[in-house]
Design an enzyme around this catalytic site. Structure first.
Site, PDB file in Angstrom:
ATOM      1  N   ARG A 248      40.352  42.853  43.383  1.00 14.64           N
ATOM      2  CA  ARG A 248      41.240  42.438  42.285  1.00 14.64           C
ATOM      3  C   ARG A 248      42.373  43.421  42.020  1.00 14.64           C
ATOM      4  O   ARG A 248      42.774  43.638  40.876  1.00 14.64           O
ATOM      5  CB  ARG A 248      40.474  42.207  40.974  1.00 14.64           C
ATOM      6  CG  ARG A 248      39.446  41.123  41.010  1.00 14.64           C
ATOM      7  CD  ARG A 248      40.041  39.737  41.279  1.00 14.64           C
ATOM      8  NE  ARG A 248      38.955  38.842  41.591  1.00 14.64           N
ATOM      9  CZ  ARG A 248      38.463  38.674  42.822  1.00 14.64           C
ATOM     10  NH1 ARG A 248      39.007  39.283  43.854  1.00 14.64           N
ATOM     11  NH2 ARG A 248      37.461  37.864  43.042  1.00 14.64           N
TER      12      ARG A 248
ATOM     13  N   CYS B 254      38.765  34.571  34.371  1.00 22.30           N
ATOM     14  CA  CYS B 254      37.842  35.664  34.037  1.00 22.30           C
ATOM     15  C   CYS B 254      38.594  36.778  33.310  1.00 22.30           C
ATOM     16  O   CYS B 254      39.669  37.191  33.730  1.00 22.30           O
ATOM     17  CB  CYS B 254      37.201  36.218  35.313  1.00 22.30           C
ATOM     18  SG  CYS B 254      35.858  35.165  35.890  1.00 22.30           S
TER      19      CYS B 254
ATOM     20  N   GLU C 231      40.571  42.067  33.653  1.00 17.61           N
ATOM     21  CA  GLU C 231      41.195  41.476  34.850  1.00 17.61           C
ATOM     22  C   GLU C 231      42.482  40.757  34.447  1.00 17.61           C
ATOM     23  O   GLU C 231      43.416  40.639  35.227  1.00 17.61           O
ATOM     24  CB  GLU C 231      40.232  40.479  35.520  1.00 17.61           C
ATOM     25  CG  GLU C 231      40.858  39.817  36.727  1.00 17.61           C
ATOM     26  CD  GLU C 231      40.020  38.727  37.359  1.00 17.61           C
ATOM     27  OE1 GLU C 231      38.951  39.035  37.900  1.00 17.61           O
ATOM     28  OE2 GLU C 231      40.464  37.568  37.321  1.00 17.61           O
TER      29      GLU C 231
END
Ligand code: EPU
Length: 305
Positions: A177, A224, A295
């Protein structure tokens, strides 16, 4: 407004005409449907327009932000200073030659999936259901627990300090990520390589079905909220185990379906959103001694950080 900024906006208007807006509402452009207005909002059609607008903004020290599909984004309420730019026109295109695909920074990932289905190309199915555009997806190395976008990238074109540079995948610094692409650098396009596949459509269908069963895909969310602390350790599972599913702060709720999603029940506000993030982080830390890291991208005025 000081004279030089007025001149700068005039020059932008000359380039973009009706594609430059002031005090533009951003909430409808995000999946969370929350946030205030952009001081300036611009839709650019090609690299040259983008370069000119970014250079003008830089000359006035204006904060520049690129808006993709707004699916991983949490925006403050009120007026957001600086300019928000949407990549459109040729920057949204996708082109294919055999198993190689070129995409503009503003091109939705769903276009990639369509190509993969039509031409039976394997690799991109791990991205099924991820709703963003290429640019944002490259910067955060979007993916699922089956794989990430970085795995299929060959080269990325980046606009930095008014110049275009091409980086090979190994020099991008892809991680879980994340990538080494710096603040202020803009992904204008990338070239990807897929493999010849068998029944790619069926694989994509299965991934989408799984997501629909396990995630609140119809509701107002930003995907998320936290990164998984380790590859095999789901932030959602940890939050779930603190018992916070369904917990609310104002109109923002920890999803009852997947605890790493926050739902805007309608009229949710930024302060409640970040307060809920804080509560969740503290509860997970108390129980597991694990620090969850966001995130989602958070857009606030620099002076309010
Ligand atoms: N789980 C729970 N409770 C929850 C959520 C999950 O017990 O509330 C359990 C599940 O039952 C499963 C495990 O945790 O046993 C893993 O769950 P899941 O398959 O949903 O994967 P995840 O690690 O929570 C990651 C990505 C998602 C991606 C899914 C599916 C991150 C932060 N999340 O979630 O990506 O869709 O895998 O591949 O990497 C996103 O990036 O926005 C996103 C949603």
């Amino acid at each position: 407004m000081i004279a030089s900024i007025r001149e700068c906006i005039k020059s932008m208007k000359k380039i973009l005409d009706e594609r430059l807006y002031m005090n533009y509402p951003l909430a409808p452009l995000t999946s969370l449907k929350m946030g205030g207005q952009a001081e300036l909002y611009a839709i650019v059609y090609d690299v040259e327009e983008l370069r000119k607008i970014v250079t003008l903004a830089m000359s006035e020290g204006m904060k520049t932000r690129i808006l993709g599909k707004g699916t991983n984004l949490v925006i403050q309420n009120g007026l957001l200073n600086g300019i928000v730019i949407r990549l459109s026109g040729t920057l949204k295109e996708i082109k294919r030659s055999k198993n190689r695909i070129g995409m503009g920074g503003g091109c939705p990932l769903s276009f990639l999936l369509k190509e993969a289905i039509t031409f039976n190309l394997d690799g991109a199915e791990v991205l099924a259901g991820i709703p963003g555009t290429l640019g944002g997806a490259v910067i955060m190395n979007a993916g699922t627990n089956q794989g990430s976008l970085g795995d299929m990238i060959e080269e990325v074109d980046i606009l930095t300090q008014g110049k275009i540079k091409t980086c090979r995948a190994k020099d991008i610094g892809f991680s879980y990520r994340g990538s080494g692409i710096k603040n202020g650098e803009i992904v204008i396009g990338a070239r990807l390589k897929l493999n010849s596949g068998v029944d790619v459509k069926e694989d994509i269908k299965k991934s989408l079905q799984k997501r629909r069963l396990t995630q609140p895909y119809r509701e107002r969310s930003a995907g998320c909220i936290f990164k998984n602390p380790e590859e095999d350790l789901s932030a959602g599972k940890l939050i779930d185990e603190t018992g916070l599913k369904g917990f609310r702060k104002g109109q923002i709720e920890v999803s009852k379906k997947h605890a790493n999603f926050f739902i805007n029940l309608g009229g949710g506000i930024f302060d409640d959103f970040v307060c809920l993030m804080d509560i969740v982080q503290k509860r997970v830390y108390q129980k597991f001694r694990i620090e969850l890291r966001p995130e989602v991208n958070i857009w606030v005025n620099e002076d309010e950080k």
